[in-house]
Design a protein around this motif. Structure first.
Motif, mmCIF file in Angstrom:
data_model
loop_
_atom_site.group_PDB
_atom_site.id
_atom_site.type_symbol
_atom_site.label_atom_id
_atom_site.label_comp_id
_atom_site.label_asym_id
_atom_site.label_seq_id
_atom_site.Cartn_x
_atom_site.Cartn_y
_atom_site.Cartn_z
ATOM 1 N N ILE A 441 -65.932 -36.617 -47.880
ATOM 2 C CA ILE A 441 -64.548 -36.223 -47.589
ATOM 3 C C ILE A 441 -63.869 -35.704 -48.838
ATOM 4 O O ILE A 441 -63.189 -34.662 -48.817
ATOM 5 C CB ILE A 441 -63.778 -37.430 -46.993
ATOM 6 C CG1 ILE A 441 -64.358 -37.803 -45.633
ATOM 7 C CG2 ILE A 441 -62.293 -37.108 -46.868
ATOM 8 C CD1 ILE A 441 -63.790 -39.094 -45.070
ATOM 9 N N ARG A 442 -64.055 -36.425 -49.959
ATOM 10 C CA ARG A 442 -63.421 -35.976 -51.199
ATOM 11 C C ARG A 442 -63.944 -34.607 -51.603
ATOM 12 O O ARG A 442 -63.194 -33.722 -52.006
ATOM 13 C CB ARG A 442 -63.680 -36.994 -52.318
ATOM 14 C CG ARG A 442 -63.039 -36.604 -53.649
ATOM 15 C CD ARG A 442 -63.395 -37.586 -54.734
ATOM 16 N NE ARG A 442 -64.822 -37.560 -55.032
ATOM 17 C CZ ARG A 442 -65.395 -38.322 -55.969
ATOM 18 N NH1 ARG A 442 -64.669 -39.174 -56.661
ATOM 19 N NH2 ARG A 442 -66.694 -38.242 -56.181
ATOM 20 N N GLY A 443 -65.275 -34.403 -51.523
ATOM 21 C CA GLY A 443 -65.836 -33.105 -51.886
ATOM 22 C C GLY A 443 -65.348 -31.987 -50.985
ATOM 23 O O GLY A 443 -65.035 -30.883 -51.449
ATOM 24 N N VAL A 464 -53.694 -31.100 -48.006
ATOM 25 C CA VAL A 464 -55.062 -31.285 -48.488
ATOM 26 C C VAL A 464 -55.044 -32.031 -49.821
ATOM 27 O O VAL A 464 -55.857 -32.938 -50.053
ATOM 28 C CB VAL A 464 -55.765 -29.919 -48.634
ATOM 29 C CG1 VAL A 464 -57.086 -30.073 -49.385
ATOM 30 C CG2 VAL A 464 -56.009 -29.297 -47.272
ATOM 31 N N ARG A 465 -54.113 -31.668 -50.688
ATOM 32 C CA ARG A 465 -54.042 -32.340 -51.986
ATOM 33 C C ARG A 465 -53.681 -33.817 -51.816
ATOM 34 O O ARG A 465 -54.248 -34.697 -52.480
ATOM 35 C CB ARG A 465 -52.998 -31.635 -52.866
ATOM 36 C CG ARG A 465 -52.969 -32.170 -54.296
ATOM 37 C CD ARG A 465 -51.985 -31.407 -55.157
ATOM 38 N NE ARG A 465 -52.388 -30.007 -55.317
ATOM 39 C CZ ARG A 465 -51.731 -28.968 -54.778
ATOM 40 N NH1 ARG A 465 -50.644 -29.193 -54.048
ATOM 41 N NH2 ARG A 465 -52.156 -27.741 -54.965
ATOM 42 N N ILE A 466 -52.742 -34.113 -50.899
ATOM 43 C CA ILE A 466 -52.376 -35.513 -50.649
ATOM 44 C C ILE A 466 -53.571 -36.281 -50.100
ATOM 45 O O ILE A 466 -53.861 -37.415 -50.510
ATOM 46 C CB ILE A 466 -51.177 -35.589 -49.684
ATOM 47 C CG1 ILE A 466 -49.913 -35.047 -50.375
ATOM 48 C CG2 ILE A 466 -50.954 -37.024 -49.214
ATOM 49 C CD1 ILE A 466 -48.737 -34.900 -49.437
ATOM 50 N N ALA A 467 -54.305 -35.657 -49.175
ATOM 51 C CA ALA A 467 -55.469 -36.328 -48.592
ATOM 52 C C ALA A 467 -56.530 -36.588 -49.652
ATOM 53 O O ALA A 467 -57.140 -37.669 -49.706
ATOM 54 C CB ALA A 467 -56.039 -35.484 -47.451
ATOM 55 N N ARG A 468 -56.782 -35.585 -50.527
ATOM 56 C CA ARG A 468 -57.794 -35.790 -51.565
ATOM 57 C C ARG A 468 -57.359 -36.879 -52.538
ATOM 58 O O ARG A 468 -58.169 -37.737 -52.936
ATOM 59 C CB ARG A 468 -58.029 -34.486 -52.325
ATOM 60 C CG ARG A 468 -59.075 -34.609 -53.428
ATOM 61 C CD ARG A 468 -59.228 -33.314 -54.196
ATOM 62 N NE ARG A 468 -57.974 -32.880 -54.795
ATOM 63 C CZ ARG A 468 -57.481 -33.390 -55.935
ATOM 64 N NH1 ARG A 468 -58.128 -34.344 -56.573
ATOM 65 N NH2 ARG A 468 -56.340 -32.953 -56.426
ATOM 66 N N THR A 469 -56.080 -36.902 -52.920
ATOM 67 C CA THR A 469 -55.596 -37.917 -53.853
ATOM 68 C C THR A 469 -55.739 -39.316 -53.279
ATOM 69 O O THR A 469 -56.209 -40.252 -53.952
ATOM 70 C CB THR A 469 -54.129 -37.647 -54.218
ATOM 71 O OG1 THR A 469 -54.012 -36.335 -54.772
ATOM 72 C CG2 THR A 469 -53.626 -38.672 -55.227
#
Length: 922
Positions: A441-443, A464-469
């Protein structure tokens, strides 16, 4: 019946009267001659003491001594005083004690005077030495100062110290101190002022010692000694006169007293009979009390026996020979052995299996022999039926009446071990089943954020940035929890290697520099000397990174964070991280290193964090044998520090370590230089190549004719012919037309370069650059085409994410979902890099590496990219060529891509125009 006085008692009374009369006649004063002689000795002692103190004063004033004031003079006075302990015999014992007490007081004062004189002289010597060196220090200080008021005050201070009184020196020193107020600190001036204060203090101390010697001199004690003796002599004379008068009256009274005593003794005999009767009654009462106590003791023994019977832990009592004396039912159940058979047997032979390693057996034996306290050890124990069960043995030595006994508490750990296995299985499940999808998921989110599917709308990009963080935060939380579990269970393995404090600090600051810039906080390192420690580099950097990131988060904008390291006085290395934040309240310091502890939820939550970082840091430092602590004065920021044992690294040993297994890639080295041959053999063998050497062109031709190698490394400086002509002949033969050739030349020669362009793969100057040689050799033996990366993972999502990242670098990805497919693809199309997961179906990662190590894939670079935590043994087994071991949840995308670029080693720039399509194997 009246008691009667025996005749013998009357005779005793008459004899006592006669003795008292004789004492009355003899009780007269002592000899006058003895008194005069003793008084003369006392007066001589006083005169000698006064002369000694006068000589001390004369020496202090700089005058010549008349009689002497040395240690020998003090010893002579002390010896003369001790001779006076033999006083005239007419003094009573009490008078002698008073006189000896006065003599002791005199000797103490005399010894105190000697000590004060010695202290004063020692301080005078120190002061003289300082005065002698002071003019040079003043001159040096003045030379460092520019002309002006400060320099003049320094010179004036020097003159005052050497010539003036103490008050004038203090006045000059005060003027200099006021002149320096408000100016930058000057170490030389501060040192000069400190030296002046030291000299002033020595002068005052010497004067005080001398004044104390004069105020409390021994002359006064000598006067008091004479006065004491005269008073005692007068009292003795008066007492002798009174004694002659009183003694006669006392003798008459004594006779009457003796008669009265004898009468009372007769009365006491009757009372004694009555007392005997009462004593008999008390003995009977005591006997009844003892009988009751015996009954209570029996009841207590019964209660203890009940406790032994009901105890769930086995309790074994051993005698002084470690043989079983008592065996409770729980122990019989644990060992499945009746108590009757156990009693008398040797405990170690009974409890420990024969297959137990010698080290564990010695540990149990050492715990048994421990003299005090309780020793606890875990070890497998043997049941009577041959089964083995895990047990915890606690040995307690009991010291009581009789021979020493040892009590052994046996606890069956079978259920506990089962629970630990369940917990470990759960940790393994979380590690693989939860961290692997989170990594994917992170990748994936990272690829979306970087625009792999095109430019995203701003709102979608924010989501997307919030989800990755948050995914990264969840991964960090899982990693922290798993780390704590491993630390508590003792499963965390440390890779202890020599580390320099400078390297640890610089690596930490480089990793958090971006965070500091975003928070507008400056970072500064302060490493004193070059201290070294032995530790796990990654774990120590993790501790420092956690401390520095916390300091950055809680520092205001514009502040600085200082990371320092240096040796302490006890030979340890101290690391410190200091911030300029608001500090930590004192009442919250005790719970700072607990799990999920955050000092202020409203503030800390806004800054991020799981509350586990300090707990993990503390566990890591303690596993390194150190201790972490914090100091935080109110409103002055906080300093976290920990210390580790300093390491003195020995000089590296000479020689090259050869690999245990040879590779199937053959490299022929053609050189007559033995040193160059040894260098190349060690370098290439270490990388997994099989190396064969030919010292002449004739031997080289025979070797190529017998079995052509995979690559040829030739030295252009051969004594038996031109090398380039021989290489041209090899190019003309079909068998060796495509043979890769690397030429070594001492300098760039035109002929060699031209020949290399036409005939050679590459030519390398000597001395050989190792990195370039390995890179060129590797490229020469690979199949032509785009850089190939074999991605082996059973999770399709992870494979797609990794391939997308590697293809953006310009690599060609080949996918394999299991171990057998990976081996087949590696043999069919040798990759330039393998990215391998460990948990694979059919063949796991260990088996894949073992198979590839047997063939030409031995030298293939490898990245082990797995969610499983690898021990050092696992890492040694998972090694091919140059190998990197990365954990999915810990390694960042940048770290993974950097490792890929490093191991592909320039092949990313060698793209073929027609790239092969990506091969996939389900």
């Amino acid at each position: 019946m009246e008691p009667r006085l025996p005749k013998r008692s009357a005779a005793l009374a008459a004899g006592a009267l006669m003795v008292l009369c004789a004492l009355f006649v003899l009780g007269r004063p002592g000899s006058t001659a003895d008194h005069d002689h003793y008084r003369t000795q006392l007066r001589q002692l006083r005169v000698a003491t006064a002369e000694l103190e006068q000589d001390v004063l004369r020496q202090r004033m700089g005058m010549a001594a008349l009689h002497g004031a040395s240690d020998r003079d003090f010893d002579a006075l002390a010896a003369r005083a001790r001779m006076l302990r033999t006083a005239p015999d007419f003094l009573p014992a009490e008078g002698m004690r008073s006189l000896n007490a006065s003599l002791d007081a005199y000797l103490r004062v005399l010894e105190g005077s000697r000590g004060l004189l010695a202290a004063a002289r020692a301080k005078d010597q120190q002061l003289a030495a300082l005065r002698e060196a002071f003019p040079r220090q003043v001159a040096t200080t003045a030379a460092l100062l520019p002309p002006g008021a400060t320099r003049e005050q320094v010179e004036a201070l020097g003159a005052d110290v050497l010539l003036a009184s103490g008050a004038r020196v203090e006045a000059s020193l005060s003027l200099l101190t006021r002149a320096l107020e408000g100016q930058p600190a000057h170490a030389v001036l501060e040192g000069l002022a400190a030296r002046v204060r030291e000299m002033t203090a020595l002068q005052r101390a010497a004067d005080a010692s001398f004044q104390a010697l004069l105020d409390h001199g021994a002359t006064g004690e000598a006067e008091r000694l004479i006065t004491t003796y005269l008073q005692l002599q007068e009292q003795s004379q008066a007492r002798a006169e009174r004694t002659r008068i009183v003694l006669f009256g006392v003798s008459l009274l004594l006779v009457g007293y003796v008669i009265v005593v004898l009468v009372r003794l007769a009365q006491a005999s009757a009372a004694l009979g009555e007392l005997n009767r009462g004593l008999e009654e008390r003995v009977a009462e005591r006997t009844r009390a003892l009988s009751a106590a015996s009954a209570e003791a029996r009841a207590s023994d019964a209660r203890k026996a009940a406790i032994l019977e009901a105890s769930p832990d086995g309790i074994v009592v051993l005698d002084e020979s470690a043989r079983v004396a008592e065996f409770n039912p729980a122990a019989a159940a644990h060992f499945r052995l009746p108590s009757a058979r156990a009693v008398g047997a040797d405990f170690l032979s009974l409890a420990l299996p024969a297959s137990l390693p010698a080290s564990q057996r010695e540990a149990v034996h050492a715990a048994l022999l421990q003299g005090s306290g309780a020793a606890r050890v875990e070890t497998p124990c043997l049941r009577a039926d041959g089964a083995v069960f895990p047990a915890e043995l606690t040995f307690a030595r009991v010291h009581a009446d009789g021979p020493p006994r040892t009590t052994v508490f046996v606890r069956d750990l079978t259920e506990r071990k089962a629970v630990e296995r369940m917990k470990n299985e759960f940790v393994s499940t979380v590690s693989h089943e939860l961290r692997t999808p989170l990594t994917s998921i992170r990748g994936s989110l990272g690829l979306l954020e970087n625009g792999i599917v095109g430019e995203l709308p701003s709102q979608a990009l924010d989501m997307v940035r919030i989800a990755r963080t948050n995914t990264e935060r969840l991964i960090r939380l899982i990693n922290d929890i798993l780390d704590l579990e491993k630390m508590e269970s003792g499963m965390l393995e440390l890779k202890l290697q020599p580390q320099t404090a400078q390297d640890l600090v610089e690596a930490t600051l480089a990793g958090v520099q971006g965070m500091a810039e975003a928070a507008h906080v400056s970072l500064r390192s302060d490493v004193e000397g070059a201290p070294q420690v032995k530790g796990d580099r990654d774990r120590l950097i993790q501790v420092l990174t956690n401390l520095v990131s916390n300091a950055i988060k809680f520092s205001p904008q514009g502040a600085s964070v200082v990371v320092s390291a240096g040796l302490t006085a006890d030979g340890r290395v101290r690391f410190s991280v200091t911030d300029q934040g608001s500090g930590i309240p004192e009442e919250k310091l005790p719970r700072l290193f607990g799990r999920f502890q955050q000092l202020d939820a409203s503030d800390t939550r806004s800054k991020g964090g799981t509350g586990l970082g300090l707990a993990i840091s503390q566990a890591i430092v303690e596993q390194h044998g150190g201790r972490i602590d914090v100091s935080s004065p109110p409103g002055q920021g906080a300093t976290f520090h920990f210390t580790l044992e300093a390491l003195r690294v020995p000089a590296p040993s000479a020689g090259v370590t050869l690999p245990a297994d040879d590779s199937r890639h053959n490299v022929l080295i053609v050189t007559a230089d033995a040193d160059l041959s040894a260098l190349l053999r060690g370098l290439l063998s270490h990388e997994g190549y099989r190396v064969v050497r030919a010292s002449t062109l004739t031997e080289a031709a025979q070797a190529v004719e017998h079995a052509p190698p995979d690559a040829l490394v030739v030295d252009t400086q051969m004594p038996d012919g031109p090398v380039l002509d021989w290489v041209r002949r090899l190019r003309e033969q079909p068998r060796t037309r495509e043979l890769p050739v690397l030429a070594l030349a001492g300098r760039s020669q035109a002929g060699v370069k031209d020949a290399g362009t036409a005939l050679l793969v590459d030519w390398l100057p000597t001395p050989v650059e190792e990195t370039r040689l390995l890179k060129t050799l590797r490229y020469a033996m690979r199949q032509p085409g785009q850089a190939r990366v074999l991605v082996v993972d059973d999770d399709a999502t992870t494979r797609r994410v990794l391939c997308a990242q590697f293809e953006r670098l310009g690599a060609l990805c080949i996918e394999a979902a299991d171990g057998e497919s990976a081996v087949a693809l590696a043999r069919d199309t040798p990759p330039d890099l393998i990215v391998l997961d460990v948990g694979l179906p059919r063949l796991d990662g260990f088996e894949v590496v073992d198979i590839l190590r047997q063939g030409k894939g031995r030298a293939t670079p490898l990245i082990v990219f797995t969610g499983r935590e690898l021990s050092r043994t696992d890492q040694r087994q998972l090694t091919l060529g140059i190998t990197r071991h990365l954990t999915k949840a810990r390694a960042s995308e940048e770290e993974l891509l950097a490792s890929v670029r490093e191991l592909l080693n320039g092949l990313l720039a060698r793209r073929d125009a027609a790239a092969e399509p990506r091969k996939a194997m389900p």
